[in-house]
Design a protein around this motif. Structure first.
Motif, short mmCIF file in Angstrom:
data_model
loop_
_atom_site.label_atom_id
_atom_site.label_comp_id
_atom_site.label_asym_id
_atom_site.label_seq_id
_atom_site.Cartn_x
_atom_site.Cartn_y
_atom_site.Cartn_z
N LYS A 58 25.45 23.45 -28.43
CA LYS A 58 24.39 22.36 -27.96
C LYS A 58 25.11 21.35 -27.40
O LYS A 58 24.53 20.86 -26.78
CB LYS A 58 23.60 22.20 -29.16
CG LYS A 58 22.98 22.66 -30.10
CD LYS A 58 22.19 23.50 -29.09
CE LYS A 58 20.74 24.49 -30.19
NZ LYS A 58 20.50 25.61 -28.92
N ALA A 59 27.20 21.14 -27.05
CA ALA A 59 27.01 20.43 -25.98
C ALA A 59 28.49 21.06 -25.81
O ALA A 59 28.79 21.54 -26.65
CB ALA A 59 27.75 19.15 -27.30
N ALA A 111 25.67 16.78 -22.99
CA ALA A 111 24.63 17.69 -24.00
C ALA A 111 23.99 18.49 -23.79
O ALA A 111 23.89 18.42 -22.58
CB ALA A 111 23.82 16.39 -25.28
N GLU A 112 23.52 18.92 -24.61
CA GLU A 112 22.44 19.66 -23.99
C GLU A 112 21.31 19.35 -23.15
O GLU A 112 20.49 20.18 -21.86
CB GLU A 112 21.28 21.02 -25.41
CG GLU A 112 20.51 22.03 -25.17
CD GLU A 112 19.85 21.72 -26.35
OE1 GLU A 112 19.73 23.53 -26.92
OE2 GLU A 112 19.19 21.54 -27.25
N GLU A 113 20.63 18.10 -23.09
CA GLU A 113 20.05 18.03 -22.40
C GLU A 113 20.99 17.14 -21.84
O GLU A 113 19.97 16.29 -19.87
CB GLU A 113 18.99 16.15 -22.93
CG GLU A 113 20.13 15.15 -23.50
CD GLU A 113 20.49 14.89 -25.17
OE1 GLU A 113 21.24 14.50 -25.41
OE2 GLU A 113 21.39 16.21 -26.01
N LEU A 147 27.92 12.12 -21.68
CA LEU A 147 28.27 11.40 -23.34
C LEU A 147 29.79 10.87 -22.97
O LEU A 147 30.94 11.38 -22.64
CB LEU A 147 28.68 12.21 -24.15
CG LEU A 147 27.38 13.31 -24.86
CD1 LEU A 147 27.31 13.94 -26.10
CD2 LEU A 147 25.86 12.24 -24.91
#
Length: 291
Positions: free
Chosen positions: A256-257, A278-280, A284
């Motif tokens: 997911k990241a 990150a997944e979205e 980060l």
């Protein structure tokens, strides 16, 4: 700010700090300090009462054809920067102080798995040298917390695992990478770049950003190849472009990241960088590691 060079003086000063009940943070460096290092001092100050920096160009982490002899040594300028940043104590040992019997007969710390691949493949023995000298500094200073920069992502992963495996009671704080206005990650080795190379160098981070925009909807190996070829086309000599899970294990469908990592040369200068996604698809800034 005090500057000390010997074990005994360091131990005596640290004992005095501890007797006063003060929490100690450590910032290990190789000197030739820049704003990225100073950000580590600032982070350390947030987590401790006393900030100890070290400057030591560690021969054990340099390969036979690397830049140990030419690595910039700028102690007086570094002392001024540390003092202005609010550092309390600088420990700047000599090679004979840390390796009195030389390197060939010295115990070596090897951290498996995370030391392999990436920079570990292109710089064999490098992370053994890093783990060994950081262990020595941890033993000498016995800090409550230590701060390291995200730019050296694999190095931080090695230190995290070492601290966990050897049951060291030290909190490891990872501080986000400090960048120039054009995106280039600050590094002591940036001073090696010619003006033309310096103009090109930000393309390394720009390439990582371009790859990050395509996650998770593209095949990882295809993105790695794309990034590698893009750097070659820009004039770099890439060592690797890889996409891993945040713990540096292989990324899978369940990831997911991700962290996108790259190392590439401009002339004789080796640059490294990374980007966490990150997944979205939101970059980060940093990650935390604790005991």
């Amino acid at each position: 700010m005090k500057t000390l060079h010997e074990h005994a003086a360091l131990s005596a000063q640290l004992a005095d700090y501890r007797q006063q009940g003060q929490r100690i943070a450590l910032v290990p460096t190789m000197g030739h300090l820049h704003a990225g290092h100073i950000s580590l001092i600032s982070a350390a100050r947030q987590h401790a009462d006393i900030v100890v920096a070290t400057i030591f160009v560690n021969p054990m982490q340099f390969g036979p054809n690397e830049d140990f002899d030419s690595y910039p040594r700028t102690l007086e300028a570094d002392q001024q920067k540390l003092a202005e940043a609010g550092c309390d104590l600088l420990f700047a040992p000599t090679i004979d102080t840390l390796y009195p019997q030389g390197l060939s007969h010295h115990t070596v710390i090897h951290v498996p798995e995370v030391s392999a691949g990436l920079c570990g493949q292109d710089r064999p023995g490098h992370f053994d040298g890093v783990a060994t000298v950081v262990t020595k500094l941890f033993n000498l200073v016995q800090p409550d917390v230590a701060c390291f920069g995200q730019k050296d992502y694999q190095q931080v992963a090695v230190i995290r695992k070492m601290v966990a495996d050897l049951c060291m009671s030290i909190d490891i704080i990872t501080v986000p990478t400090v960048r120039a206005a054009d995106g280039l990650a600050l590094s002591s080795r940036n001073s090696y770049l010619s003006p033309q190379q310096r103009d090109l160098a930000p393309r390394l981070y720009a390439t990582l950003q371009a790859l990050g925009q395509k996650l998770p909807h593209h095949h990882l190996s295809a993105l790695e190849t794309e990034g590698y070829q893009a750097l070659k086309a820009e004039g770099f000599k890439p060592d690797y472009v890889e996409i891993r899970a945040l713990d540096l294990s292989p990324a899978t469908a369940a990831t997911k990241a991700w962290v996108i990592l790259a190392a590439a040369r401009l002339g004789e200068t080796r640059l490294i960088d990374n980007l966490i996604i990150a997944e979205e698809l939101t970059p980060l800034g940093g990650f935390q590691a604790s005991r």
